[in-house]
Scaffold this motif. Structure first.
Motif, PDB file in Angstrom:
ATOM      1  N   LYS A  90       2.675   4.700  -0.042  1.00 33.34           N
ATOM      2  CA  LYS A  90       1.580   5.381  -0.724  1.00 33.34           C
ATOM      3  C   LYS A  90       0.225   4.758  -0.405  1.00 33.34           C
ATOM      4  O   LYS A  90      -0.797   5.378  -0.652  1.00 33.34           O
ATOM      5  CB  LYS A  90       1.798   5.372  -2.238  1.00 33.34           C
ATOM      6  N   LYS A  91       0.223   3.565   0.177  1.00 34.61           N
ATOM      7  CA  LYS A  91      -1.053   2.914   0.506  1.00 34.61           C
ATOM      8  C   LYS A  91      -1.478   3.187   1.947  1.00 34.61           C
ATOM      9  O   LYS A  91      -2.572   3.647   2.190  1.00 34.61           O
ATOM     10  CB  LYS A  91      -0.962   1.408   0.269  1.00 34.61           C
ATOM     11  N   GLU A 127       4.654  -4.652   3.987  1.00 37.66           N
ATOM     12  CA  GLU A 127       3.387  -5.181   4.527  1.00 37.66           C
ATOM     13  C   GLU A 127       2.256  -5.005   3.523  1.00 37.66           C
ATOM     14  O   GLU A 127       1.465  -5.917   3.321  1.00 37.66           O
ATOM     15  CB  GLU A 127       3.022  -4.492   5.854  1.00 37.66           C
ATOM     16  N   CYS A 128       2.173  -3.856   2.861  1.00 40.23           N
ATOM     17  CA  CYS A 128       1.110  -3.621   1.877  1.00 40.23           C
ATOM     18  C   CYS A 128       1.314  -4.499   0.635  1.00 40.23           C
ATOM     19  O   CYS A 128       0.338  -4.992   0.068  1.00 40.23           O
ATOM     20  CB  CYS A 128       1.045  -2.142   1.492  1.00 40.23           C
ATOM     21  N   LYS A 129       2.565  -4.718   0.249  1.00 42.05           N
ATOM     22  CA  LYS A 129       2.848  -5.604  -0.892  1.00 42.05           C
ATOM     23  C   LYS A 129       2.401  -7.022  -0.567  1.00 42.05           C
ATOM     24  O   LYS A 129       1.833  -7.708  -1.428  1.00 42.05           O
ATOM     25  CB  LYS A 129       4.333  -5.583  -1.229  1.00 42.05           C
ATOM     26  N   GLU A 132      -1.268  -7.477  -0.967  1.00 45.65           N
ATOM     27  CA  GLU A 132      -1.691  -7.534  -2.365  1.00 45.65           C
ATOM     28  C   GLU A 132      -1.551  -8.935  -2.944  1.00 45.65           C
ATOM     29  O   GLU A 132      -2.243  -9.289  -3.871  1.00 45.65           O
ATOM     30  CB  GLU A 132      -0.863  -6.558  -3.213  1.00 45.65           C
ATOM     31  N   SER A 133      -0.594  -9.692  -2.424  1.00 47.55           N
ATOM     32  CA  SER A 133      -0.300 -11.024  -2.986  1.00 47.55           C
ATOM     33  C   SER A 133      -1.368 -12.042  -2.719  1.00 47.55           C
ATOM     34  O   SER A 133      -2.071 -12.067  -1.821  1.00 47.55           O
ATOM     35  CB  SER A 133       1.024 -11.558  -2.433  1.00 47.55           C
TER      36      SER A 133
END
Length: 133
Positions: A90-91, A127-129, A132-133
């Motif tokens: 979704k990103k 990769e998007c998660k 975010e970290s």
């Protein structure tokens, strides 16, 4: 490349450099929009038009050589293969194949024989998660 030629030989379509280039891009990327294919193919065929890409995508789709993945914003295409699900981030919009397990496949086949199976899973890719970290 020979395997891609075989896909065309088994259809009613002529083998053309443009069609082979489209299939090669899809094989390399896995999933791609018409615009992404066009941008990459222009390096090899500078005079190719977007209309030619659309026409060939339609012909390849009509012959069931490639499949369309119906996304909310822009469809993408892939070389046709066994039924499977798609995970869509979704990103970033990345699309990944997710295999159907035999239980799900069998249940769908039993309840909906002779149907086209499309399953979309939406979430955030690894990769998007990590970003975010």
């Amino acid at each position: 490349m020979k395997q891609l030629k075989n896909l065309l030989e088994e259809s009613s379509l002529k083998i053309t450099p443009q069609r082979l280039a489209i299939l090669k891009e899809l094989e390399k990327k896995g999933h791609a929009s018409i615009e992404e294919i066009y941008e990459d193919i222009r390096d090899f065929f500078p005079s190719i038009s977007l209309a030619t890409i659309y026409k060939n995508i339609t012909a390849l789709k009509d012959e069931n050589i490639i499949s369309e993945i119906c996304l909310h914003h822009k469809p993408k295409f892939e070389i046709t293969k066994e039924p499977h699900a798609h995970f869509i981030c979704k990103k970033c919009g990345k699309v990944e194949d997710v295999p159907f397990n035999e239980l799900i496949k069998g249940e769908i086949d039993k309840q909906y024989p002779d149907s086209q199976k499309e399953l979309y899973i939406y979430g955030i890719c690894k990769e998007c998660k990590e970003k975010e970290s």
